[in-house]
Motif scaffolding. Structure first.
Motif, mmCIF file in Angstrom:
data_model
loop_
_atom_site.group_PDB
_atom_site.id
_atom_site.type_symbol
_atom_site.label_atom_id
_atom_site.label_comp_id
_atom_site.label_asym_id
_atom_site.label_seq_id
_atom_site.Cartn_x
_atom_site.Cartn_y
_atom_site.Cartn_z
ATOM 1 N N PHE A 106 0.823 -1.208 0.000
ATOM 2 C CA PHE A 106 0.000 0.000 0.000
ATOM 3 C C PHE A 106 0.859 1.261 0.000
ATOM 4 N N LEU A 107 1.920 1.289 0.811
ATOM 5 C CA LEU A 107 2.754 2.501 0.855
ATOM 6 C C LEU A 107 3.402 2.762 -0.499
ATOM 7 N N CYS A 108 3.616 1.713 -1.293
ATOM 8 C CA CYS A 108 4.208 1.884 -2.624
ATOM 9 C C CYS A 108 3.266 2.610 -3.583
ATOM 10 N N THR A 109 1.972 2.672 -3.278
ATOM 11 C CA THR A 109 1.007 3.350 -4.158
ATOM 12 C C THR A 109 0.764 4.793 -3.759
ATOM 13 N N LEU A 110 1.350 5.245 -2.666
ATOM 14 C CA LEU A 110 1.048 6.574 -2.136
ATOM 15 C C LEU A 110 1.784 7.676 -2.891
ATOM 16 N N PRO A 111 1.263 8.913 -2.833
ATOM 17 C CA PRO A 111 1.969 10.046 -3.450
ATOM 18 C C PRO A 111 3.167 10.466 -2.608
ATOM 19 N N SER A 112 3.955 11.359 -3.180
ATOM 20 C CA SER A 112 5.109 11.899 -2.470
ATOM 21 C C SER A 112 4.654 12.880 -1.397
ATOM 22 N N THR A 113 5.529 13.129 -0.437
ATOM 23 C CA THR A 113 5.222 14.097 0.607
ATOM 24 C C THR A 113 5.714 15.477 0.194
ATOM 25 N N VAL A 114 4.935 16.506 0.470
ATOM 26 C CA VAL A 114 5.267 17.856 0.012
ATOM 27 C C VAL A 114 6.289 18.522 0.927
ATOM 28 N N GLN A 115 5.962 18.631 2.201
ATOM 29 C CA GLN A 115 6.788 19.405 3.130
ATOM 30 C C GLN A 115 8.214 18.868 3.207
ATOM 31 N N ASP A 116 8.355 17.561 3.397
ATOM 32 C CA ASP A 116 9.693 16.983 3.545
ATOM 33 C C ASP A 116 10.490 17.052 2.244
ATOM 34 N N SER A 117 9.825 16.807 1.108
ATOM 35 C CA SER A 117 10.520 16.865 -0.180
ATOM 36 C C SER A 117 11.088 18.253 -0.430
ATOM 37 N N VAL A 118 10.286 19.277 -0.158
ATOM 38 C CA VAL A 118 10.732 20.654 -0.376
ATOM 39 C C VAL A 118 11.838 21.020 0.608
ATOM 40 N N ALA A 119 11.673 20.616 1.872
ATOM 41 C CA ALA A 119 12.675 20.966 2.884
ATOM 42 C C ALA A 119 14.033 20.345 2.569
ATOM 43 N N PHE A 120 14.054 19.069 2.216
ATOM 44 C CA PHE A 120 15.326 18.402 1.934
ATOM 45 C C PHE A 120 15.940 18.913 0.630
ATOM 46 N N THR A 121 15.100 19.217 -0.365
ATOM 47 C CA THR A 121 15.612 19.780 -1.612
ATOM 48 C C THR A 121 16.270 21.128 -1.356
ATOM 49 N N SER A 122 15.664 21.935 -0.487
ATOM 50 C CA SER A 122 16.231 23.240 -0.140
ATOM 51 C C SER A 122 17.570 23.097 0.582
ATOM 52 N N ILE A 123 17.642 22.203 1.555
ATOM 53 C CA ILE A 123 18.888 21.979 2.292
ATOM 54 C C ILE A 123 20.002 21.543 1.356
ATOM 55 N N GLY A 125 20.361 22.208 -1.779
ATOM 56 C CA GLY A 125 20.681 23.141 -2.842
ATOM 57 C C GLY A 125 20.074 22.771 -4.183
ATOM 58 N N GLY A 126 18.902 22.135 -4.145
ATOM 59 C CA GLY A 126 18.247 21.704 -5.371
ATOM 60 C C GLY A 126 17.222 22.703 -5.869
ATOM 61 N N ARG A 259 22.142 19.578 -11.959
ATOM 62 C CA ARG A 259 22.356 19.122 -10.584
ATOM 63 C C ARG A 259 21.166 19.471 -9.696
ATOM 64 N N GLU A 260 20.632 20.682 -9.849
ATOM 65 C CA GLU A 260 19.495 21.116 -9.020
ATOM 66 C C GLU A 260 18.264 20.255 -9.286
ATOM 67 N N ASP A 261 18.036 19.938 -10.565
ATOM 68 C CA ASP A 261 16.887 19.100 -10.902
ATOM 69 C C ASP A 261 17.092 17.663 -10.423
ATOM 70 N N GLN A 262 18.319 17.176 -10.500
ATOM 71 C CA GLN A 262 18.603 15.829 -10.007
ATOM 72 C C GLN A 262 18.247 15.702 -8.531
ATOM 73 N N ILE A 263 18.601 16.716 -7.763
ATOM 74 C CA ILE A 263 18.306 16.696 -6.326
ATOM 75 C C ILE A 263 16.799 16.658 -6.093
ATOM 76 N N ALA A 264 16.047 17.487 -6.837
ATOM 77 C CA ALA A 264 14.591 17.495 -6.691
ATOM 78 C C ALA A 264 13.997 16.137 -7.046
ATOM 79 N N ILE A 265 14.508 15.511 -8.091
ATOM 80 C CA ILE A 265 14.002 14.199 -8.505
ATOM 81 C C ILE A 265 14.268 13.149 -7.430
ATOM 82 N N VAL A 266 15.475 13.172 -6.866
ATOM 83 C CA VAL A 266 15.837 12.185 -5.842
ATOM 84 C C VAL A 266 14.930 12.304 -4.623
#
Length: 327
Positions: A106-123, A125-126, A259-266
């Motif tokens: 079930f967790l494999c079908t879920l969407p991505s998380t917004v807050q954590d994805s943005v926070a880690f991408t910012s840290i 440098g993505g 590089r910035e886009d790679q970080i966002a994708i990861v």
């Protein structure tokens, strides 16, 4: 940062653990169970209403412009994750109990998380704008795609009924659409009070966690959870995250993203949303071993926080290096 701070749970995880313990010691039952159930349903509706009110039309348009990046993230979130989950089917009934495997799938079908994805991408440098747009779009489409994917991948297990789509529509989709329609008038007010209103997100999850684990305690389901399957669950969740981090990093590099886009994708393509997942599980798996089904998501969430925090710091330290950091 000390080694201890790297592995200790965050405040939200600590609150969840405390809520699970409360449900184990003082589960709600009878009339109180009905009251808590109604409160949880109302909180979930408010949660998705505010999500609709927060997302501006400009963000939707901006998200559509960087379509290659979003396509890669969506493929990882809604295609590759479920495929990997299905590949783990041999674990069911061997290392993992069937309810734990259902939860992992079930967790494999879920969407991505917004807050954590943005926070880690910012840290790291993505590309923060792309991460925000992609993760937000993932949450929107997840309202439709997660129930459909769940129905497809879990149909053989008999753990899902398409009748649950009605509950998804009434308690999640309808409030989200209402919030989006009212966004031009209340969007600025909601954004200005984003920090204060974030308590609604977490509070709704804690309410659902309490009702779910109260029912699990009263049904005696915890007697089914042995140490062996629990350790196997941690290993499977950690391996799943490591695999997705590696695949998204290699795919982003191979497709020639910056590089910035790679970080966002990861960071957007490897994470799953707890805030969306637990309310959805509550609607999709009514009548099943719900406590054991949501447990894999709770475990995966904590592992992804610790691993991605370390990875984001590693990206940040290598900011002057021309080579992308590989997880």
């Amino acid at each position: 940062m000390s080694a201890l701070s790297r592995v200790r749970p965050d405040e939200f995880t600590t609150a969840m653990l405390a809520t699970v313990m409360l449900a184990f010691l003082l589960p709600c039952r009878g009339t109180s169970a009905g009251i808590f159930g109604d409160l949880a349903a109302a909180a979930i509706g408010l949660l998705f209403f505010l999500q609709g009110a927060r997302l501006s039309r400009a963000a939707i348009v901006a998200g559509a412009l960087h379509w290659r990046l979003h396509l890669v993230i969506f493929a990882a979130t809604f295609v590759l994750f479920p495929v990997v989950g299905l590949a783990l089917r041999p674990l069911s009934g061997t290392l993992l109990t069937p309810p734990l495997y259902l939860g992992l799938l079930f967790l494999c079908t879920l969407p991505s998380t917004v807050q954590d994805s943005v926070a880690f991408t910012s840290i790291a440098g993505g590309n923060v704008a792309a991460a925000l747009c992609s993760a937000s779009a993932s949450s929107i489409f997840g309202i439709f795609l997660t129930p459909l994917l769940t129905g497809l991948v879990l149909d053989a297990h008999g753990a899902f009924s398409l009748n649950a789509l009605r509950s998804i529509g009434l308690e999640m989709l309808l409030p989200f659409v209402a919030g989006q329609l009212l966004q031009p008038w209340i969007g600025s007010w909601v954004q200005a009070r984003r920090r204060a209103l974030s308590g609604v997100d977490r509070g709704s999850v804690l309410l659902v966690v309490y009702t779910v684990f109260s029912a699990a305690t009263l049904s005696g389901i915890w007697h089914q959870l042995a140490l062996g399957p629990l350790m196997a669950l941690f290993a499977a969740a950690g391996s799943l995250l490591a695999l997705m981090l590696a695949i998204t990093a290699l795919a982003a590099r191979g497709l020639g993203f910056s590089r910035e886009d790679q970080i966002a994708i990861v960071f957007c393509g490897s994470k799953k949303s707890l805030v969306t997942g637990i309310p959805m599980a509550n609607l999709l798996f009514a009548g099943h071993a719900l406590g054991l089904i949501v447990l894999p998501l709770m475990v995966f969430y904590q592992i992804q926080l610790m691993a991605c925090a370390a990875l984001a710091r590693r990206y940040a330290r290598a900011v002057r290096s021309p080579a992308i950091v590989t997880p």
